[in-house]
Enzyme design. Structure first.
Site, PDB file in Angstrom:
ATOM      1  CG  ASN A   1       6.986   2.914   4.154  1.00  0.00           C
ATOM      2  OD1 ASN A   1       6.710   3.046   2.968  1.00  0.00           O
ATOM      3  ND2 ASN A   1       6.154   3.241   5.108  1.00  0.00           N
TER       4      ASN A   1
ATOM      5  CG  HIS B   1       8.216   7.176   5.500  1.00  0.00           C
ATOM      6  ND1 HIS B   1       7.978   6.986   4.168  1.00  0.00           N
ATOM      7  CD2 HIS B   1       7.058   6.895   6.125  1.00  0.00           C
ATOM      8  CE1 HIS B   1       6.714   6.618   3.990  1.00  0.00           C
ATOM      9  NE2 HIS B   1       6.121   6.553   5.173  1.00  0.00           N
TER      10      HIS B   1
ATOM     11  CB  CYS C   1       3.810  10.490   1.343  1.00  0.00           C
ATOM     12  SG  CYS C   1       2.218  11.336   1.406  1.00  0.00           S
TER      13      CYS C   1
ATOM     14  NE  ARG D   1      -1.170   2.473   2.895  1.00  0.00           N
ATOM     15  CZ  ARG D   1      -0.596   3.571   3.357  1.00  0.00           C
ATOM     16  NH1 ARG D   1      -0.491   4.652   2.592  1.00  0.00           N
ATOM     17  NH2 ARG D   1      -0.087   3.622   4.578  1.00  0.00           N
TER      18      ARG D   1
END
Ligand code: ZN
Length: 321
Positions: free
Chosen positions: A258, A218, A249, A24
């Protein structure tokens, strides 16, 4: 007298859960569409490696995040036999209905701790976000689906700078009042540092003791795993990471990946913190993910191997230094 375990010696919990968010958080920022069967293979590989908590997709508008337009199809291809908890990001009631239809185990509602990032990310105020979650929770309750709460920019906002700890505590309290008991602090743009992790974990424990804290870092500024270390010292047992260090993002400037799942599992293994994950299998999944994405991923263990993976002496050139 029994010997203290390595985890105890370190002041860490004996077990931790890995929440894999690569499918995701990682894939949503990939510019090229990753075919559905590759996404399914990625998730199934992670489950086979022993991961039991995954954010597999996002039921957001396909126009806003085209990479996630196959959310329902991804879900229908996943191996459900091993009892992994499959979660998906859900921004509103419409997304919640789609998620239930697709058979999701848990929904993740999300909002930012800072007003400007919330506007940028979901185009509404924080109060408007919170108001909408009531309906999501009702849909989840009616279908027996769990709900987790995520707080983005929990350690700092790229538009506002430092975010007061009261913002984070206030949102966690509102989540708890909706019946949400697992709350994840998201370091959306890599602004967390160890003292901030400690401060926020302690403030949450004091103000909202009946929630479980998850940490989502992250590695934007190279201190992602050090922040996990700080979280472990605070007793936090749930960490969100992405295979190979995929991610970013799309709505935050210069946000990078991440923290990397296999690097995290390696560190936890070496500290005696059990995760139930097979590191060798995880590295193989990371290498396949790199091939799928078609570029080098930031994960380091997939390149160097675990520390005791030895090399033939004549295979390595020696240089001074
Ligand atoms: Zn993230």
């Amino acid at each position: 007298m029994t010997r203290r375990s390595t985890a105890e010696e370190m002041g860490f919990p004996s077990r931790a859960s890995i929440v894999e968010v690569g499918p995701r958080d990682g894939l949503q920022s990939e510019p090229n569409f990753v075919p559905t069967e590759k996404k399914v293979a990625l998730v199934n590989g992670l489950i086979d490696a022993g991961i039991r908590h995954l954010e597999v997709t996002s039921f957001v508008s396909p126009r806003a995040v085209p990479q996630m337009r196959d959310a329902s199809q991804v879900l229908s291809g996943i191996n459900r036999t091993k009892g992994a908890v499959l979660a998906a990001l859900v921004p509103n009631a419409r997304g919640a209905e789609r998620a239930v239809e697709a058979g999701i185990d848990a929904m993740v509602v999300f909002m930012s701790a800072s007003e400007s990032h919330n506007h940028k990310n979901v185009n509404r105020s924080r109060e408007e976000s919170l108001a909408g979650f009531g309906e999501v929770c009702r849909i989840a309750d009616a279908s027996g689906t769990a709900v987790f709460g995520a707080i983005a920019t929990a350690f700092g906002c790229p538009f506002e700078g430092d975010v007061p700890v009261e913002n984070v505590v206030g949102i966690a309290r509102r989540y708890r009042d909706m019946g949400i008991t697992t709350v994840s602090l998201g370091d959306t743009t890599g602004m967390a540092t160890p003292p901030r992790v400690r401060e926020r974990c302690r403030a949450l424990r004091a103000a909202v003791p009946d929630i479980d804290i998850a940490l989502h870092f992250h590695n934007t500024r190279g201190v992602g795993l050090v922040c996990v270390y700080a979280g472990l010292l605070e007793g936090v047992t749930r960490y969100e990471s992405s295979i190979g260090g995929l991610g970013g993002c799309p709505f935050a400037p210069k946000a990078t990946g991440n923290i990397c799942t296999e690097d995290l599992v390696y560190m936890l293994d070496e500290c005696g913190v059990e995760t139930g994950v097979d590191l060798g299998k995880l590295i193989a999944v990371a290498q396949r993910t790199e091939a799928t994405i078609g570029r080098t991923l930031p994960g380091q263990l997939m390149k160097a191997g675990p520390r005791l993976e030895l090399h033939a002496m004549d295979a390595v050139a020696t240089a001074n230094g």
